[in-house]
Design a protein around this motif. Structure first.
Motif, PDB file in Angstrom:
ATOM      1  N   ALA A 274     -45.066  -5.830 -62.714  1.00 27.86           N
ATOM      2  CA  ALA A 274     -46.471  -6.052 -63.053  1.00 27.86           C
ATOM      3  C   ALA A 274     -47.331  -4.874 -62.625  1.00 27.86           C
ATOM      4  CB  ALA A 274     -46.966  -7.345 -62.404  1.00 27.86           C
ATOM      5  N   LEU A 275     -47.006  -4.289 -61.472  1.00 28.54           N
ATOM      6  CA  LEU A 275     -47.768  -3.108 -61.041  1.00 28.54           C
ATOM      7  C   LEU A 275     -47.579  -1.960 -62.029  1.00 28.54           C
ATOM      8  CD1 LEU A 275     -47.177  -3.045 -57.166  1.00 28.54           C
ATOM      9  CD2 LEU A 275     -49.173  -3.856 -58.427  1.00 28.54           C
ATOM     10  N   ALA A 276     -46.344  -1.784 -62.503  1.00 29.35           N
ATOM     11  CA  ALA A 276     -46.085  -0.744 -63.505  1.00 29.35           C
ATOM     12  C   ALA A 276     -46.868  -1.029 -64.783  1.00 29.35           C
ATOM     13  CB  ALA A 276     -44.585  -0.665 -63.801  1.00 29.35           C
ATOM     14  N   ALA A 277     -46.955  -2.305 -65.167  1.00 25.44           N
ATOM     15  CA  ALA A 277     -47.707  -2.687 -66.364  1.00 25.44           C
ATOM     16  C   ALA A 277     -49.190  -2.370 -66.191  1.00 25.44           C
ATOM     17  CB  ALA A 277     -47.521  -4.178 -66.650  1.00 25.44           C
ATOM     18  N   GLY A 278     -49.697  -2.582 -64.973  1.00 29.57           N
ATOM     19  CA  GLY A 278     -51.101  -2.301 -64.698  1.00 29.57           C
ATOM     20  C   GLY A 278     -51.420  -0.819 -64.839  1.00 29.57           C
ATOM     21  N   ARG A 279     -50.453   0.012 -64.452  1.00 28.45           N
ATOM     22  CA  ARG A 279     -50.660   1.458 -64.592  1.00 28.45           C
ATOM     23  C   ARG A 279     -50.751   1.857 -66.066  1.00 28.45           C
ATOM     24  NH1 ARG A 279     -46.180   2.169 -61.197  1.00 28.45           N
ATOM     25  NH2 ARG A 279     -46.975   1.114 -59.359  1.00 28.45           N
ATOM     26  N   ARG A 280     -50.203   1.027 -66.961  1.00 33.89           N
ATOM     27  CA  ARG A 280     -50.271   1.295 -68.402  1.00 33.89           C
ATOM     28  C   ARG A 280     -51.359   0.456 -69.071  1.00 33.89           C
ATOM     29  NH1 ARG A 280     -47.555   5.801 -70.206  1.00 33.89           N
ATOM     30  NH2 ARG A 280     -46.122   6.301 -68.535  1.00 33.89           N
ATOM     31  N   SER A 281     -52.204  -0.200 -68.268  1.00 39.59           N
ATOM     32  CA  SER A 281     -53.310  -1.016 -68.803  1.00 39.59           C
ATOM     33  C   SER A 281     -52.848  -2.051 -69.817  1.00 39.59           C
ATOM     34  CB  SER A 281     -54.381  -0.124 -69.453  1.00 39.59           C
ATOM     35  OG  SER A 281     -54.776   0.872 -68.570  1.00 39.59           O
TER      36      SER A 281
ATOM     37  N   ALA B 152     -40.770 -15.891 -63.080  1.00 38.77           N
ATOM     38  CA  ALA B 152     -41.046 -14.483 -63.361  1.00 38.77           C
ATOM     39  C   ALA B 152     -42.484 -14.307 -63.852  1.00 38.77           C
ATOM     40  CB  ALA B 152     -40.054 -13.947 -64.397  1.00 38.77           C
ATOM     41  N   ALA B 153     -42.899 -15.162 -64.796  1.00 38.06           N
ATOM     42  CA  ALA B 153     -44.254 -15.048 -65.333  1.00 38.06           C
ATOM     43  C   ALA B 153     -45.285 -15.328 -64.240  1.00 38.06           C
ATOM     44  CB  ALA B 153     -44.440 -16.014 -66.504  1.00 38.06           C
ATOM     45  N   ALA B 154     -45.014 -16.306 -63.401  1.00 37.79           N
ATOM     46  CA  ALA B 154     -45.946 -16.629 -62.314  1.00 37.79           C
ATOM     47  C   ALA B 154     -46.057 -15.466 -61.335  1.00 37.79           C
ATOM     48  CB  ALA B 154     -45.486 -17.899 -61.595  1.00 37.79           C
ATOM     49  N   GLY B 155     -44.943 -14.846 -61.014  1.00 37.74           N
ATOM     50  CA  GLY B 155     -44.964 -13.694 -60.120  1.00 37.74           C
ATOM     51  C   GLY B 155     -45.818 -12.570 -60.687  1.00 37.74           C
ATOM     52  N   ALA B 156     -45.641 -12.295 -61.983  1.00 39.30           N
ATOM     53  CA  ALA B 156     -46.416 -11.229 -62.617  1.00 39.30           C
ATOM     54  C   ALA B 156     -47.902 -11.579 -62.623  1.00 39.30           C
ATOM     55  CB  ALA B 156     -45.914 -11.001 -64.041  1.00 39.30           C
ATOM     56  N   PHE B 157     -48.214 -12.831 -62.950  1.00 35.88           N
ATOM     57  CA  PHE B 157     -49.620 -13.236 -63.036  1.00 35.88           C
ATOM     58  C   PHE B 157     -50.280 -13.194 -61.662  1.00 35.88           C
ATOM     59  CE2 PHE B 157     -53.194 -16.161 -63.646  1.00 35.88           C
ATOM     60  CZ  PHE B 157     -53.772 -15.546 -64.756  1.00 35.88           C
ATOM     61  N   ALA B 158     -49.553 -13.613 -60.625  1.00 33.73           N
ATOM     62  CA  ALA B 158     -50.097 -13.545 -59.270  1.00 33.73           C
ATOM     63  C   ALA B 158     -50.440 -12.112 -58.891  1.00 33.73           C
ATOM     64  CB  ALA B 158     -49.100 -14.142 -58.278  1.00 33.73           C
ATOM     65  N   THR B 159     -49.620 -11.172 -59.389  1.00 33.55           N
ATOM     66  CA  THR B 159     -49.857  -9.769 -59.064  1.00 33.55           C
ATOM     67  C   THR B 159     -51.178  -9.279 -59.653  1.00 33.55           C
ATOM     68  OG1 THR B 159     -47.475  -9.464 -59.121  1.00 33.55           O
ATOM     69  CG2 THR B 159     -48.821  -7.474 -59.130  1.00 33.55           C
ATOM     70  N   ILE B 160     -51.523  -9.787 -60.853  1.00 34.26           N
ATOM     71  CA  ILE B 160     -52.809  -9.403 -61.460  1.00 34.26           C
ATOM     72  C   ILE B 160     -53.944  -9.796 -60.529  1.00 34.26           C
ATOM     73  CG2 ILE B 160     -54.385  -9.837 -63.386  1.00 34.26           C
ATOM     74  CD1 ILE B 160     -51.950 -10.333 -65.138  1.00 34.26           C
ATOM     75  N   LEU B 161     -53.866 -11.014 -59.992  1.00 39.05           N
ATOM     76  CA  LEU B 161     -54.937 -11.531 -59.143  1.00 39.05           C
ATOM     77  C   LEU B 161     -54.967 -10.842 -57.779  1.00 39.05           C
ATOM     78  CD1 LEU B 161     -54.473 -15.338 -59.927  1.00 39.05           C
ATOM     79  CD2 LEU B 161     -55.963 -13.668 -61.071  1.00 39.05           C
ATOM     80  N   LEU B 162     -53.780 -10.451 -57.306  1.00 40.04           N
ATOM     81  CA  LEU B 162     -53.674  -9.987 -55.927  1.00 40.04           C
ATOM     82  C   LEU B 162     -53.246  -8.528 -55.828  1.00 40.04           C
ATOM     83  CD1 LEU B 162     -51.713 -13.106 -54.674  1.00 40.04           C
ATOM     84  CD2 LEU B 162     -54.167 -12.705 -54.394  1.00 40.04           C
ATOM     85  N   ALA B 163     -53.580  -7.726 -56.843  1.00 34.86           N
ATOM     86  CA  ALA B 163     -53.043  -6.364 -56.902  1.00 34.86           C
ATOM     87  C   ALA B 163     -53.323  -5.579 -55.623  1.00 34.86           C
ATOM     88  CB  ALA B 163     -53.616  -5.632 -58.113  1.00 34.86           C
TER      89      ALA B 163
END
Lengths: 213, 213, 213
Positions: free
Chosen positions: C27-34, C76-87
Motif C-alpha cells: 500500500a505504501l508503494a501504491a501511495g507513492r504512485r498516487s 489483505a484488503a483491510a491491511g491496505a486500507f488501514a495503511t491509507i488511514l494510518l500512513a
C-alpha cells in the motif's frame, strides 16, 4: 476449426463486440508505443482475452475459451488490425469506443461471474472472478506498454465491475428470470460506467511521498 | 533428482542449448539493469523457461517440464552465471549469440507445437502455442527489465515463429518422416530468422500520436 | 462464506500476520504512485497473495487458497486500507514493518515448501516453490508500480528464502519434530533477513554497459 461458440444467448453475442472493442482500444495504446503490426495484433488479443484467461487459470477452468473457439483470437486480431487502417476514424469515434469498451467491461464481468458459479465459488469469489475478467486485460495492456495500470488510478472501472457483479448475483440468487436479469444488469452496469466517465467520478487517491528509509 | 529428460530426439538435445542461450542473452539484459548475481540467474531462468511455462499453464499441461526435470533450471542458472564471468567474451561473440537465440526461438516453437498436438489442439492453437513457447520468455524478460517488449517492435521474431510453426505443421499433417521434417523445419526457421536480422526485416510500424481525449 | 482456514498450526496463524504485513508495504508503494483507494487495496491483495497464487498455478495445486478461504482477500484488503488511514504511523513504525515483511518472507517460504511436498516434488523444486511463494508477490508489486523488481537488485531476499527452505527441508528430511522445527526455521530465517537489512548485506552486482550491436 473456426467453429462458433453457442450464440443462443445475448451474452455470447455481446461478447464478440466486447472482444473487438477492447482489442481496438489496445491497438491505439500500441500505436502510441510505435509497435509493429504483429505487435499491435498480439497486444489486442492479449488485452481482449487476457482477463478471461487469467480468471480461467486461477479457478482451474480448462480448456480456455479461445483454446476451444480460436475464432475469438481471430476477432481480436481483426479488431486490432482494422484499427491500424482506420486509426483517424477510430479516434473521431472516441465516444463510440468508450461505449464499446464499457460494454466489454460489463459483459466480461457477467461472463466471469457465470464461470465462477459453474465451479461453485462463494459470493466473494464470484465478484472477484467478475472483476478479474472485466479488468485484468487492461492491466496486461498497461504492463506491456510499460505504464502504471490505469485501473489503479483513473475513473471508476473496477468499482463498476464490482457493482455490476453484485447486482447480477442478487438477481441470480433470487432466481429471477435469467435473460431479463442479464439485460437489466447490462443496462445498470453500462449506465454506471458512462456516468462515471461523463462526470469524471473518481475514487479518492492515496498520495504518499514521505521518505521512509 | 537431476534425472535427465529423454535425449533420444534431436529436439530434446537442442533444447538444452536453447535454454542456455536464452538465459545468457537475458543475463546481459540483467547486467544493463545492474541486477545482483541472484537476480541475474533468476531472470535467466524466467526468460529461458517462461515461454514453455506460460504455454503449459494455458493448455493445462501438467506437470511443467522443469518441475519434472529440474536440470533445466540448473542449465538456465548456469548459463546466466557463466555470462557474469564471461560478459566481455559473450559480447564479442555477439553473432554466435544471435544464432543461439534463434536456435532457441525455432526449437521452442517446435516443442510448443508438439505439446499442443498432444492435447488435441486445432491448427490455430498449435501455431499460437508454438509462438507463445518461442516468444513469451523474452516478453517476461523485458517486463522485468521495465521495457516495452522488443517482440512488439523489433525485427521479425513472432513472424519467424509463426512461419516455423506453419511449416512444421504442414509436414506433420502430411505424415512425412518425423525426424527429417524436424531438421528441415529447424533449417527453414533458423535461416528465416538470420536473414531477418541480417537485412533488418521489420514489420511496418503503427505510429499513432493523436491526442484523443 | 468467510470460513476460517484451520488455525491449529503456528504457520497458519502467522500467515494472517504475513498477509496483512505484505499488503501494508504494498500500500505504501501504491501511495507513492498516487493510486486510488480501490487500486491500493487491489495492489495489496495481489502482492500479499500473488506469490502463493503463482506457486499453486505452476504446480497445478487447485483450488487456490484464497478461492477456498476468501477471508485472506479480506485481510489483505483491510491491511491496505488501514495503511491509507494510518500512513504517517506506518512510516514511523518502519522497523516494525521490516520485521513483519520478513515474517511474511519466512512464513510464505515454509508454506510454499509444504505445498511442494504435498505434490511429491523433488528437493530443487521444493526450494524453488518456497522461493516463489516468498518472493513473487513483491515482483508483481514492482511490475505494477512500473519498476525493476527490488528482488533482483537489493539486499538479500531471495537468498534468505533459499536458506530458509534448505534449513526447513533438512529438518523435515531427518523426520525431526515438526512444530519445533517450524519454529526453529522461522527463527533462523527471520534472523538472517534482519541481519541482512541491518548490515546491508548484498549480493555482488553484475553491471554491464558495453554497447553490443
Amino acid at each position: 476449426m473456426w467453429t462458433m461458440p453457442p450464440t443462443d444467448s445475448v451474452l455470447n453475442m455481446l461478447s464478440f463486440i466486447a472482444v473487438a472493442a477492447q482489442s481496438m482500444t489496445a491497438a491505439l495504446a500500441a500505436g502510441r508505443r510505435s509497435m509493429d503490426w504483429a505487435g499491435v495484433c498480439m497486444l489486442g488479443a492479449i488485452t481482449a482475452l487476457g482477463g478471461g484467461t487469467i480468471r480461467d487459470v486461477l479457478v482451474g477452468h480448462y480448456p480456455l475459451l479461445w483454446f476451444k473457439h480460436p475464432i475469438y483470437l481471430a476477432v481480436a486480431a481483426a479488431g486490432a488490425f482494422a484499427t491500424i487502417l482506420l486509426a483517424r476514424l477510430v479516434v473521431r469515434l472516441n465516444l463510440a469506443f468508450l461505449v464499446l469498451d464499457a460494454i466489454g467491461l460489463v459483459v466480461f464481468t457477467m461472463a466471469g461471474c457465470d464461470v465462477a458459479w459453474q465451479v461453485d465459488a462463494s459470493l466473494p469469489i464470484v465478484i472477484v472472478a467478475g472483476m478479474i475478467t472485466g479488468c485484468a486485460g487492461g492491466v496486461l495492456r498497461d504492463i506491456l506498454c510499460n505504464e502504471v495500470p490505469l485501473l489503479f488510478r483513473s475513473e471508476l472501472y473496477a468499482s463498476v465491475s464490482v457493482v455490476t457483479g453484485l447486482f447480477y448475483a442478487t438477481g441470480v440468487g433470487l432466481h429471477l428470470n435469467d435473460q431479463l436479469w442479464t439485460v437489466l444488469t447490462f443496462a445498470v452496469g453500462l449506465t454506471f460506467r458512462m456516468l462515471a466517465i461523463r462526470y469524471r467520478w473518481e475514487m479518492p487517491k492515496f498520495v504518499f511521498n514521505a521518505e521512509e528509509e
